[in-house]
Design an enzyme around this catalytic site. Structure first.
Site, mmCIF file in Angstrom:
data_model
loop_
_atom_site.group_PDB
_atom_site.id
_atom_site.type_symbol
_atom_site.label_atom_id
_atom_site.label_comp_id
_atom_site.label_asym_id
_atom_site.label_seq_id
_atom_site.Cartn_x
_atom_site.Cartn_y
_atom_site.Cartn_z
ATOM 1 N N GLY A 50 -0.241 -3.086 14.135
ATOM 2 C CA GLY A 50 -1.388 -2.235 14.430
ATOM 3 C C GLY A 50 -2.436 -2.840 15.344
ATOM 4 N N ASP A 106 -6.146 -4.113 12.894
ATOM 5 C CA ASP A 106 -6.542 -2.793 13.359
ATOM 6 C C ASP A 106 -7.608 -2.170 12.463
ATOM 7 O OD1 ASP A 106 -4.787 -2.514 11.205
ATOM 8 O OD2 ASP A 106 -3.472 -1.055 12.159
ATOM 9 N N ASP A 109 -8.981 -1.292 5.196
ATOM 10 C CA ASP A 109 -9.033 -0.155 4.276
ATOM 11 C C ASP A 109 -9.299 -0.709 2.879
ATOM 12 O OD1 ASP A 109 -8.790 2.278 3.061
ATOM 13 O OD2 ASP A 109 -6.681 2.582 3.494
ATOM 14 N N LYS A 137 -12.858 1.411 7.035
ATOM 15 C CA LYS A 137 -13.104 2.663 6.303
ATOM 16 C C LYS A 137 -14.361 2.512 5.454
ATOM 17 C CE LYS A 137 -9.057 5.029 6.938
ATOM 18 N NZ LYS A 137 -7.856 5.102 6.094
ATOM 19 N N PHE A 159 -7.313 9.534 7.448
ATOM 20 C CA PHE A 159 -6.176 8.832 8.024
ATOM 21 C C PHE A 159 -6.213 9.009 9.542
ATOM 22 C CE2 PHE A 159 -1.826 8.170 9.398
ATOM 23 C CZ PHE A 159 -1.552 6.962 8.771
ATOM 24 N N VAL A 160 -6.296 7.904 10.243
ATOM 25 C CA VAL A 160 -6.408 7.967 11.699
ATOM 26 C C VAL A 160 -5.217 7.295 12.371
ATOM 27 C CG1 VAL A 160 -8.934 8.072 11.729
ATOM 28 C CG2 VAL A 160 -7.800 5.837 11.753
ATOM 29 N N ASP A 166 -0.589 3.770 13.672
ATOM 30 C CA ASP A 166 0.552 4.678 13.710
ATOM 31 C C ASP A 166 0.610 5.615 12.517
ATOM 32 O OD1 ASP A 166 1.249 2.588 11.768
ATOM 33 O OD2 ASP A 166 3.235 3.521 11.764
ATOM 34 N N ARG A 172 0.864 5.192 18.323
ATOM 35 C CA ARG A 172 0.110 3.955 18.584
ATOM 36 C C ARG A 172 -0.473 3.939 19.985
ATOM 37 N NH1 ARG A 172 1.117 0.401 14.359
ATOM 38 N NH2 ARG A 172 3.219 0.370 13.519
HETATM 39 P P1 5GP Z 1 -5.460 -2.330 3.505
HETATM 40 O O1 5GP Z 1 -4.522 -3.447 3.119
HETATM 41 O O2 5GP Z 1 -6.818 -2.801 3.986
HETATM 42 O O3 5GP Z 1 -5.540 -1.234 2.491
HETATM 43 O O4 5GP Z 1 -4.772 -1.558 4.671
HETATM 44 C C1 5GP Z 1 -4.686 -2.077 5.896
HETATM 45 C C2 5GP Z 1 -3.473 -1.560 6.615
HETATM 46 O O5 5GP Z 1 -3.081 -0.233 6.197
HETATM 47 C C3 5GP Z 1 -3.855 -1.456 8.057
HETATM 48 O O6 5GP Z 1 -3.593 -2.667 8.736
HETATM 49 C C4 5GP Z 1 -3.015 -0.309 8.527
HETATM 50 O O7 5GP Z 1 -1.746 -0.784 8.906
HETATM 51 C C5 5GP Z 1 -2.878 0.587 7.306
HETATM 52 N N1 5GP Z 1 -3.900 1.662 7.307
HETATM 53 C C6 5GP Z 1 -4.974 1.773 6.517
HETATM 54 N N2 5GP Z 1 -5.687 2.880 6.830
HETATM 55 C C7 5GP Z 1 -5.034 3.474 7.842
HETATM 56 C C8 5GP Z 1 -5.259 4.667 8.619
HETATM 57 O O8 5GP Z 1 -6.228 5.428 8.481
HETATM 58 N N3 5GP Z 1 -4.353 4.939 9.589
HETATM 59 C C9 5GP Z 1 -3.271 4.148 9.832
HETATM 60 N N4 5GP Z 1 -2.454 4.523 10.804
HETATM 61 N N5 5GP Z 1 -3.019 3.026 9.127
HETATM 62 C C10 5GP Z 1 -3.896 2.694 8.154
HETATM 63 MG MG MG Z 2 -1.870 -3.206 9.766
#
Ligand code: 5GP
Ligand code: MG
Length: 186
Positions: A50, A106, A109, A137, A159-160, A166, A172
């Protein structure tokens, strides 16, 4: 060209301006941090896949001497909208002891991904360790398990895709950060 797009959340021009600002801050901070070191080692650790678009924009605005050492992480089960777990798919960079490390991702979350990567890097005792994300987020402070040092944009809990992010491996390459139409995500 992208009929599945619902709404542009952050336009490419706005992203470009913000990346300029982030890069300037990173350069200032790293210069200050490494002042007095004869041969400072700076290592960027991008999290694949990402971060690739953000990374390409960011590194060309960092007039510093550094290496790039990628780490591949996937949230499984693979194609879902929610990340349910984190799997490190590649070797982590080694030899980060004494280095100034900047992790680039990227989006932040739940923070699971960055927390795992950060803790594994910390074990190597870098001289400094910072986290940089294009997006974050919005969520209540008490729910956030990790904070990034550099954040491009704080976005609502949607969700973006685009700008490297992606859905199911697609989108992407969209230059803006966008949301998808509901039927594109079936
Ligand atoms: P975390 O481990 O912080 O929950 O999630 C991080 C990973 O989840 C990011 O690096 C990404 O790959 C994916 N992710 C989280 N939110 C989004 C979103 O809104 N869109 C997309 N495409 N991927 C997300
Ligand atoms: Mg990622």
């Amino acid at each position: 060209m992208f009929p599945d797009v619902d709404r542009v959340l952050i336009h490419r021009d706005e992203i470009a301006r913000r990346v300029d600002e982030l890069a300037a801050r990173i350069v200032t901070d790293l210069r200050a941090e490494t002042a007095g070191e004869e041969e400072p080692r700076i290592v960027l650790v991008p999290i694949l896949t990402g971060s690739i678009v953000f990374l390409a924009d960011l590194i060309r605005r960092l007039p510093l001497k550094f290496r790039i050492d990628v780490v591949a992480v996937s949230s499984y089960p693979g194609k879902s909208v929610e990340s349910k777990g984190v799997k490190i798919r590649s070797e982590l960079p080694t030899n980060l002891r004494g280095a100034h490390v900047l992790v680039v991702d990227d989006i932040l979350d739940s923070g699971q991904t960055l927390q795992i990567v950060r803790d594994l890097i910390r074990e190597q005792r870098p001289a400094s360790l910072r986290l940089c994300v294009a997006l974050e987020k919005q969520m209540p402070e008490e729910e956030r398990r990790i904070t990034a040092d550099y954040v491009g944009f704080s976005i609502p809990n949607l969700f973006v895709v685009g700008y490297g992010l992606d859905f199911n491996g697609f989108y992407r390459n969209h230059p803006d950060v966008v949301t998808l139409k509901r039927d594109a995500m079936q």
